[in-house]
Design a protein around this motif. Sequence first.
Motif, short mmCIF file in Angstrom:
data_model
loop_
_atom_site.label_atom_id
_atom_site.label_comp_id
_atom_site.label_asym_id
_atom_site.label_seq_id
_atom_site.Cartn_x
_atom_site.Cartn_y
_atom_site.Cartn_z
N ASN A 3 0.84 -1.20 0.00
CA ASN A 3 0.00 0.00 0.00
C ASN A 3 0.87 1.25 0.00
O ASN A 3 1.71 1.44 0.86
CB ASN A 3 -0.89 -0.03 1.25
CG ASN A 3 -1.59 1.28 1.52
OD1 ASN A 3 -1.83 2.05 0.60
ND2 ASN A 3 -1.91 1.53 2.76
N THR A 6 -1.33 5.02 2.03
CA THR A 6 -1.22 5.39 3.44
C THR A 6 0.20 5.84 3.71
O THR A 6 1.13 5.04 3.73
CB THR A 6 -1.59 4.22 4.35
OG1 THR A 6 -2.91 3.78 4.06
CG2 THR A 6 -1.51 4.62 5.81
N GLU A 28 -4.16 -1.61 15.16
CA GLU A 28 -4.21 -2.17 13.81
C GLU A 28 -2.89 -2.85 13.45
O GLU A 28 -2.89 -3.94 12.86
CB GLU A 28 -4.53 -1.06 12.80
CG GLU A 28 -5.96 -0.55 12.88
CD GLU A 28 -6.20 0.68 12.04
OE1 GLU A 28 -7.37 1.04 11.84
OE2 GLU A 28 -5.21 1.29 11.57
N CYS A 29 -1.78 -2.22 13.79
CA CYS A 29 -0.47 -2.82 13.52
C CYS A 29 -0.27 -4.09 14.32
O CYS A 29 0.23 -5.11 13.81
CB CYS A 29 0.65 -1.82 13.80
SG CYS A 29 0.76 -0.47 12.60
N LYS A 32 -2.07 -7.00 12.81
CA LYS A 32 -1.40 -7.56 11.64
C LYS A 32 -0.17 -8.37 12.04
O LYS A 32 0.13 -9.41 11.43
CB LYS A 32 -1.03 -6.44 10.67
CG LYS A 32 -2.25 -5.82 10.00
CD LYS A 32 -1.88 -4.69 9.07
CE LYS A 32 -3.13 -4.11 8.42
NZ LYS A 32 -2.85 -2.97 7.52
N ASP A 169 3.84 -4.92 4.80
CA ASP A 169 2.63 -5.62 5.26
C ASP A 169 1.78 -4.80 6.21
O ASP A 169 0.80 -5.30 6.76
CB ASP A 169 3.03 -6.94 5.95
CG ASP A 169 3.40 -8.02 4.95
OD1 ASP A 169 3.56 -7.71 3.76
OD2 ASP A 169 3.54 -9.20 5.36
N GLY A 170 2.14 -3.54 6.45
CA GLY A 170 1.33 -2.68 7.30
C GLY A 170 1.43 -3.00 8.78
O GLY A 170 0.57 -2.60 9.56
N HIS A 173 4.42 1.69 10.07
CA HIS A 173 4.27 2.68 8.98
C HIS A 173 5.59 3.31 8.58
O HIS A 173 5.63 4.21 7.75
CB HIS A 173 3.25 3.73 9.39
CG HIS A 173 1.88 3.16 9.55
ND1 HIS A 173 1.15 2.67 8.49
CD2 HIS A 173 1.11 2.96 10.66
CE1 HIS A 173 -0.03 2.21 8.93
NE2 HIS A 173 -0.07 2.39 10.24
N ARG A 223 7.07 3.84 2.75
CA ARG A 223 6.27 3.59 1.55
C ARG A 223 6.55 4.57 0.42
O ARG A 223 6.35 4.24 -0.74
CB ARG A 223 4.78 3.64 1.91
CG ARG A 223 4.38 2.56 2.89
CD ARG A 223 2.88 2.43 3.05
NE ARG A 223 2.59 1.40 4.05
CZ ARG A 223 2.22 1.64 5.30
NH1 ARG A 223 2.06 2.89 5.70
NH2 ARG A 223 2.01 0.66 6.14
#
Length: 452
Positions: A3, A6, A28-29, A32, A169-170, A173, A223
């Motif tokens: 991604n 983001t 969220e991290c 994952k 893979d998120g 960040h 990213r």
Amino acid sequence: MPNTTTTLASLAADLDSGATSARKLVEECLAKISDASGEGSRAFIHVDKEGAIGAADAMDRLRKAHAVPSPFAGIPVSIKDLFDIKGQVTRAGSRALEEDCTPAGADAPVVARLRRAGFIVIGRTNMTEFAYSGIGINPHYGTPKSTWNRGVGHVPGGSSSGAAVSVADGMAHGALGTDTGGSCRIPAAFNGIVGFKPTQRRVPLDGGVPLSSSLDSFGPLARTVQCCATMDAVLADEPELPVLQPRPVRGMRLAVPTTVALDDLDDEIAKTFERALETLSRQGALVERIEVPEFLDVGAMNAKGGFAASESYAWHRYLIVSKGDVYDPRVHVRILRGEGMSAADYIDLLGARKSFIAHTEARIAPYDALVMPTTANTPPKIADLADDKAFATQNLRALRNCTLINMLDGCAISLPAHREGEVPVGLMLAGAAGRDRCIFELAAGMENVIRG
């Protein structure tokens, strides 16, 4: 494909508007990382769940009070296992430092700077043991798979293997990595993200287990180019975080070194690289292929092991006596090459590098940047590297181009050049020492162009 929508800037905007919170980003991290179907158990050696949640809650309170230290406060990042984190043992991806080692009494300066800006340390990422390989295999803690063709299992690139996978893979960040011969850029290329190697002197090396004090540098994986520039400014303790003004592609003066850097390329690498050059040319960049005969000297400088073998042996020589049996054999044998280097050999090496830097800088001075494939190879299959000869061959092919810039004491960035569905290929922009800002601006101008 990872991604790229983001970004640190988009997350900062969401935090500022209340569309998300630091607590939510961390949770969220963590979800994952803990996903049994993902790479979290291999990408991370240690996850600081309680510490990350506590820091997130603190940042959310500060944001409500309009007192956050930077717009990026509350964003989770990962830290390569090479760096000291207060209260934790720095293993450097090894079992040799796992037992009988005292937890760090303070954060490494680069870790402290990330915390000071409000970034949240979510965990320590896996790596090649003692950072001594560009492949990313770790026999002690497992090997995270590259994003490419994951069902088959390809190497993630090293040595900052878990760092790259954590971002792709998120699971974080942004990531803090190291680069001695490509250890930020290679895993970035193998996972379709951006990796940056700064001019060494800009970022302090204290608090990190050394591989080569002459070649080591600490840099970000993220990213986008802007994400890397933001983290790089924090790591270098620059007072103002940069908002890049992308350099227009039209008029860029780019040199493609035909010496060494284009030898023995995988077909996919050559095809993607040439397509990117054609695109840049159509957009108005001035692309010139030049010989850089100085690059032929790097092989001779490394013939006896170079700086990495000699300087790592100086650091490891006593630890190997007591714990050598638990080292990765492929790392152990490379470190021991330094035992055979004399003081005279080392002094000759210093002189050869000084001459190499002077002559190479003079040759590339008329250009904005060098441009070349980040690696000669696409990510090899993990299963194909069980043989030591195959491993050595692919490792050298992964490291070769990046190493040229470390030997130059330069700065460089790896950008994804492949299209969706294609094998990951990195395009490297590089310059002489101190050209970091220029490299960022050039990269920002072309990152959305070269995949066209």
